[in-house]
Design a protein around this motif. Sequence first.
Motif, mmCIF file in Angstrom:
data_model
loop_
_atom_site.group_PDB
_atom_site.id
_atom_site.type_symbol
_atom_site.label_atom_id
_atom_site.label_comp_id
_atom_site.label_asym_id
_atom_site.label_seq_id
_atom_site.Cartn_x
_atom_site.Cartn_y
_atom_site.Cartn_z
ATOM 1 N N GLU A 136 0.798 -1.237 0.000
ATOM 2 C CA GLU A 136 0.000 0.000 0.000
ATOM 3 C C GLU A 136 0.825 1.280 0.000
ATOM 4 O O GLU A 136 0.364 2.320 -0.460
ATOM 5 C CB GLU A 136 -0.960 -0.014 1.191
ATOM 6 C CG GLU A 136 -2.279 -0.661 0.816
ATOM 7 C CD GLU A 136 -3.270 -0.682 1.950
ATOM 8 O OE1 GLU A 136 -3.274 0.262 2.736
ATOM 9 O OE2 GLU A 136 -4.017 -1.680 2.032
ATOM 10 N N ASN A 153 -7.583 4.423 -9.089
ATOM 11 C CA ASN A 153 -7.399 5.063 -7.776
ATOM 12 C C ASN A 153 -8.669 4.918 -6.935
ATOM 13 O O ASN A 153 -8.605 4.613 -5.745
ATOM 14 C CB ASN A 153 -7.081 6.563 -7.955
ATOM 15 C CG ASN A 153 -5.585 6.814 -8.133
ATOM 16 O OD1 ASN A 153 -4.758 5.965 -7.785
ATOM 17 N ND2 ASN A 153 -5.227 7.965 -8.675
ATOM 18 N N SER A 154 -9.829 5.124 -7.560
ATOM 19 C CA SER A 154 -11.080 5.094 -6.788
ATOM 20 C C SER A 154 -11.428 3.684 -6.294
ATOM 21 O O SER A 154 -11.947 3.529 -5.194
ATOM 22 C CB SER A 154 -12.243 5.688 -7.600
ATOM 23 O OG SER A 154 -12.630 4.781 -8.607
ATOM 24 N N THR A 156 -9.189 1.201 -5.760
ATOM 25 C CA THR A 156 -8.128 0.590 -4.932
ATOM 26 C C THR A 156 -7.794 1.448 -3.717
ATOM 27 O O THR A 156 -7.051 1.013 -2.847
ATOM 28 C CB THR A 156 -6.813 0.411 -5.740
ATOM 29 O OG1 THR A 156 -6.395 1.710 -6.201
ATOM 30 C CG2 THR A 156 -6.983 -0.529 -6.909
ATOM 31 N N GLY A 157 -8.306 2.689 -3.686
ATOM 32 C CA GLY A 157 -7.975 3.599 -2.589
ATOM 33 C C GLY A 157 -6.549 4.120 -2.676
ATOM 34 O O GLY A 157 -6.015 4.646 -1.697
ATOM 35 N N ARG A 158 -5.927 3.987 -3.847
ATOM 36 C CA ARG A 158 -4.547 4.478 -4.022
ATOM 37 C C ARG A 158 -4.559 5.943 -4.443
ATOM 38 O O ARG A 158 -5.607 6.518 -4.768
ATOM 39 C CB ARG A 158 -3.816 3.667 -5.110
ATOM 40 C CG ARG A 158 -3.791 2.189 -4.884
ATOM 41 C CD ARG A 158 -2.743 1.796 -3.880
ATOM 42 N NE ARG A 158 -2.819 0.373 -3.598
ATOM 43 C CZ ARG A 158 -1.747 -0.412 -3.505
ATOM 44 N NH1 ARG A 158 -0.539 0.062 -3.669
ATOM 45 N NH2 ARG A 158 -1.895 -1.695 -3.204
ATOM 46 N N ASN A 159 -3.370 6.486 -4.471
ATOM 47 C CA ASN A 159 -3.247 7.867 -4.929
ATOM 48 C C ASN A 159 -2.130 7.919 -5.978
ATOM 49 O O ASN A 159 -1.154 8.643 -5.826
ATOM 50 C CB ASN A 159 -2.925 8.764 -3.718
ATOM 51 C CG ASN A 159 -2.990 10.226 -4.090
ATOM 52 O OD1 ASN A 159 -3.620 10.595 -5.080
ATOM 53 N ND2 ASN A 159 -2.283 11.059 -3.336
#
Length: 309
Positions: A136, A153-154, A156-159
Amino acid sequence: MKEEIKRLRKEKNAVILAHYYQTGDIQDIADFVGDSLALAQWAAETAADIIVLCGVHFMGETAKILCPDKKVLVPDLNAGCSLADSCPADKFTEFVRRHPGYTVISYVNTTAAVKAVTDIVVTSTNAKQIVDSFPEDTNILFGPDRNLGNYINSVTGRNMLLWDGACHVHEQFSLEKILTLKEQYPEAEIITHPECKQPIIQVSDFVGSTAALLRHTIQLDKKQFIVATESGVIHEMKKKSPDKEFIPAPPNDSTCACNECSFMRLNTMEKLYNCLKYETPEISIDKEIQVKAVKPILRMLEISKQLGL
Ligand code: 13P
Ligand code: SF4
């Protein structure tokens, strides 16, 4: 012409691979029809001497990178891709250089030179799972599609840091016209490719790669679908589910009801016949670039295999 294509294919030990965005006649004569991931997988495994890739240039390049000793033909070499064009290799390489310590993930819709500075390639079929496979706290640089990047991103919650590229076909869909269609067909599911803009994705019932959309229409017990991707895939959807209705989502700026990729449609049966007969035009790739570009593609194929994709 169909009979001649079949004869030449056999005589020359050639395989015809076609993307779902090709015209129906090309899809029907191909040995395999698939999305970008499937095309790469089949190219990697084929025992044929010649691969005729009925798709766009980067798909032919991917096959050639995987099979440098085979002849890879694309019926029309001008079949480019606006998304790949939105990411010039020199500028992307500079972007990568300015972000040391970042893992570089590139969508398959890129040139061989962009793949050569990439850590792992993804397609819309495996992008989520491959991004999820990194710890992560990994700093990820993702290119070139900002819409697919935002979507990943949306979910997986990644940035991930995104390159600002896009596909002119998938960006063209009209939210207003899709909502009007939904009023006309209230029972229809809106199914969308993740290369589309966020407002379209937000009103969609299902988002997925070309192959995932096709599978969804087969599995879901619904009779109508509003299809927000290149309309070529509807050919296979209708073949697989003749009792269902597929309504192409319309683009913004025209009176046409469906949205076609003009690059994909440069390939025709006549050009397919000629390219098999004369074994041209052929994809060629600089050896140094091929050696670098094959690594992130093989890494993608390996992970996809482990994931059962
Ligand atoms: P997939 O075939 O991976 O769904 O990608 C769609 C596309 O735009 C191909 O160029
Ligand atoms: Fe490229 Fe878009 Fe055409 Fe796919 S539909 S080949 S991403 S321009």
